[in-house]
Design a protein around this motif. Sequence first.
Motif, short mmCIF file in Angstrom:
data_model
loop_
_atom_site.label_atom_id
_atom_site.label_comp_id
_atom_site.label_asym_id
_atom_site.label_seq_id
_atom_site.Cartn_x
_atom_site.Cartn_y
_atom_site.Cartn_z
N ILE A 45 37.41 20.84 38.95
CA ILE A 45 37.53 22.30 38.87
C ILE A 45 37.07 22.75 37.50
O ILE A 45 37.20 22.01 36.51
CB ILE A 45 38.99 22.74 39.14
CG1 ILE A 45 39.07 24.26 39.33
CG2 ILE A 45 39.93 22.27 38.03
CD1 ILE A 45 40.41 24.74 39.85
N ARG A 103 34.02 24.31 42.11
CA ARG A 103 34.85 25.52 42.14
C ARG A 103 35.02 26.05 40.72
O ARG A 103 35.43 25.33 39.83
CB ARG A 103 36.21 25.21 42.75
CG ARG A 103 37.12 26.44 42.81
CD ARG A 103 38.51 26.09 43.30
NE ARG A 103 39.37 27.25 43.30
CZ ARG A 103 40.68 27.21 43.54
NH1 ARG A 103 41.26 26.05 43.83
NH2 ARG A 103 41.40 28.30 43.51
N GLN A 104 34.70 27.33 40.52
CA GLN A 104 34.90 28.00 39.25
C GLN A 104 35.89 29.14 39.43
O GLN A 104 35.78 29.91 40.38
CB GLN A 104 33.59 28.56 38.70
CG GLN A 104 32.56 27.49 38.35
CD GLN A 104 31.38 28.08 37.59
OE1 GLN A 104 31.52 28.58 36.49
NE2 GLN A 104 30.21 28.00 38.18
N THR A 105 36.84 29.25 38.53
CA THR A 105 37.84 30.29 38.63
C THR A 105 38.38 30.60 37.24
O THR A 105 38.00 29.96 36.25
CB THR A 105 39.00 29.86 39.56
OG1 THR A 105 39.91 30.94 39.71
CG2 THR A 105 39.72 28.65 39.01
N PHE A 127 37.36 26.04 34.81
CA PHE A 127 38.00 27.31 34.45
C PHE A 127 37.11 28.05 33.46
O PHE A 127 36.77 27.52 32.40
CB PHE A 127 39.38 27.06 33.83
CG PHE A 127 40.37 26.44 34.78
CD1 PHE A 127 40.88 27.17 35.84
CD2 PHE A 127 40.76 25.12 34.62
CE1 PHE A 127 41.78 26.60 36.72
CE2 PHE A 127 41.67 24.54 35.49
CZ PHE A 127 42.18 25.29 36.55
N TRP A 171 44.17 31.23 38.79
CA TRP A 171 44.47 29.98 39.50
C TRP A 171 45.95 29.66 39.43
O TRP A 171 46.55 29.24 40.43
CB TRP A 171 43.64 28.86 38.89
CG TRP A 171 43.92 27.52 39.51
CD1 TRP A 171 43.40 27.02 40.68
CD2 TRP A 171 44.79 26.50 39.00
NE1 TRP A 171 43.89 25.76 40.92
CE2 TRP A 171 44.75 25.41 39.90
CE3 TRP A 171 45.60 26.40 37.87
CZ2 TRP A 171 45.49 24.26 39.71
CZ3 TRP A 171 46.33 25.25 37.67
CH2 TRP A 171 46.27 24.20 38.58
N GLN A 191 47.81 31.79 41.82
CA GLN A 191 47.59 31.29 43.18
C GLN A 191 48.49 30.10 43.47
O GLN A 191 49.04 29.97 44.57
CB GLN A 191 46.13 30.92 43.37
CG GLN A 191 45.78 30.47 44.78
CD GLN A 191 44.35 30.02 44.90
OE1 GLN A 191 43.81 29.37 44.01
NE2 GLN A 191 43.70 30.36 46.00
N GLN A 192 48.66 29.21 42.49
CA GLN A 192 49.55 28.07 42.69
C GLN A 192 50.99 28.50 42.88
O GLN A 192 51.71 27.96 43.73
CB GLN A 192 49.44 27.11 41.49
CG GLN A 192 48.07 26.49 41.30
CD GLN A 192 47.58 25.76 42.53
OE1 GLN A 192 48.24 24.88 43.07
NE2 GLN A 192 46.40 26.15 43.02
N LEU A 242 41.68 30.82 34.71
CA LEU A 242 42.91 30.03 34.61
C LEU A 242 44.13 30.81 35.07
O LEU A 242 44.94 30.30 35.86
CB LEU A 242 43.09 29.54 33.17
CG LEU A 242 44.32 28.66 32.92
CD1 LEU A 242 44.29 27.43 33.81
CD2 LEU A 242 44.41 28.26 31.45
#
Length: 722
Positions: free
Chosen positions: A230, A255-257, A232, A262, A265-266, A259
């Motif tokens: 992943i 996958r780029q997102t 960030f 993310w 989302q967790q 921090l």
Amino acid sequence: MTTSYEEEERHLHQTKAALERQLDAGIHYDGMLYDHSQRSIARLQQANYHDIQAVFDNPYVRRIDVQYAGEATPEMLYFGYRNLRVDGLPGGAIMDWRSSIATLLYESDAPTLSYVHNGHRHNVTIVTKRVLFIRNGHLDRVEEYGTTSTPDDTSVMVYQALNDRSTSLVDDIVATIQPEQHRLIQSSPTTTLFINGSAGSGKTAILHHRMAYLFFSDDEREGLNPAACICFSSSRQMISATQDLVPRLAGVAIRQTVLDGWMLQQVNTLLNKNYRLDDQTIEHALTKPFYREAITLKGSLHVIPLLEHIAMMIPQKAPDLVAAIYHIFNDQEQLRTLNMGILAPDELAQLYRPWPTDQTIIDGVRLPWSRLRRQYRIFQEDLALIYYIVLLLAEQSPPQFDHIFLDEAQSMSPLQFHLLTLHATNGSMTIVGDVMQNITPWAGITSWQQLTDQLPATRYQYETLAQNYRSSYEIVQLANHILLTTHHVGNSAAISHHYHPLEAMARHREKPHLTYAPQKGLMIDALVNHLMLHVETYPSMAIITKNAKHQTQVWDDVRDHAEKRGIRVVNGIESLTRHDLRGVVMVPIQQIKGLEFPVVFILDVDDHWYSFKHWWHGYELYIATTRAFHQLYLYHQRPLSPYLTEAMPYVTSTTTEPQPRIMTRPDTPQGVPYRLDERRQMLDHEHRTFLHDMENTMPRSDWNGQFISAPLKDDYGEESWA
């Protein structure tokens, strides 16, 4: 005699002809598809077919001729983005830039080099080294730097590549990778690699090329699985600028997102909720020392023992876990009981935040607790705290990644890094950033030691990059002046430790332009005039504002003035697409980190937006100036920022004064000209005279309402009564 350009042009024509024949032939299978060997051959043919499609217009970027001992003639090797073996291809194959023999491309210019293949070291003599600039299937030029080359020859090659930059999208550097960059790209993935790279040092490009390198597999090594990794990024804008880079370099995607997004989302996944992040932090509240200290504390490792005590007090089956956590945060007595001497009283006071029940806002930032709970929101500065507690209470292990890539790490808190280590298999991470570009020091790090202290000395590698490959020499000179001034204003141990001026390349352009415009309209007129100078040559440009509030104040006027001149400006305050980044965008400094543009315009560089009151304002101005490749423009209406008052030797300064409009006096046969301000004075006098006459000609009446008379004026202005 055939020139190197003619030779390479003929070779490119032959290469494209061979690739085109292969594409026309398509994919053929000999045998039944249910046969295992035939399926394997079919997959290889299909992969080769797609690789040819991907690189058809630009099949390779570099060439070297190597002389092996005992061989009569040198071997000619071409390197591109894929390993290609096609019938009729000149030389038989194109090598991948990530293969073991490709190390010869990026080592020193010594005539004799070696490389390791299948465990054996091979010594070769380099006869020729060439960089081939191919654009849309056509050979642009050839740069040759063979065994007689000097470092200056390599610099010329880099200069040419930089001068060609006309887009803000992060481009690949395969053709111009420098030895220090190549060493970092190929560094072992088994430990954590920290890279402190100055502005324009290519750290983001290195990060993405490292991804492509680590994903590469051949008969010597097996690469990482991109699906198990992943990346960030600092912002959605940065993701837009880089999302196609790894697929172009490696043929795979990662996958780029962001921090914070993310982590949120967790939390939602583990709790089966739909919390949203409340990041509506008013900037003036961040200038309050108490609030900054509270954010710093929440991002430190000191709170971890207290968080573990809080986790033990929360029921496993709490219907709303986040609400239960906030309930403890807001109970001063319970916090004091759970603290058990972990935090000092003043630190505990920073962690405790009472919540009102009405609609008031604490410190101009806080939403009422009842409204927060109703809207399922989590404050941004509390996200890492809550995620840590959620992980402690989770019944399942946190997701693991074979490798974690993180850009702009200076904005990450020590607690966030600790959380990342829980997700990294064997601590395999690549962390890049620049402490000198941390514009929110209370929320990020002020020293890399805050992160490296969390790992054993044998489990990490720390590297620095100081060479600027982005901006012209003149822009770097101005940026270094701002950086030095910020260093003196901040005057802290952390800043002193990491203060490193940029090393500029001798790539000269015009000095940055500083324009004083005493009115907002004049500043925007000057901005649009400068946009018109470059819009044909560099369609990708950036207008930089201080923050969202500043951008809101100027956006409508800039957009309207630009549209009248046929220029479309995109508001990048929320997000930007790759299409947007190919045009003119307006972006706040917070969202522009990591991005770069051929031409940059910075609005309102005055003592209001960039003052000595807060030393990180200098970092913000430093970041803004170092976004530019070729040309930089700065504008101010108010007195100039103190970070720039002594920068006059590094800029070209101009003043835009309001030009009086010349009109013609209508009551003179000659049409005597007069200035607009004189006309305004005349009209104002006539208006006052009219009001006076109206007042004195109103009908008059006595106390019982009987009409008396109205005053009249004779030729001398005296009143007379009828």
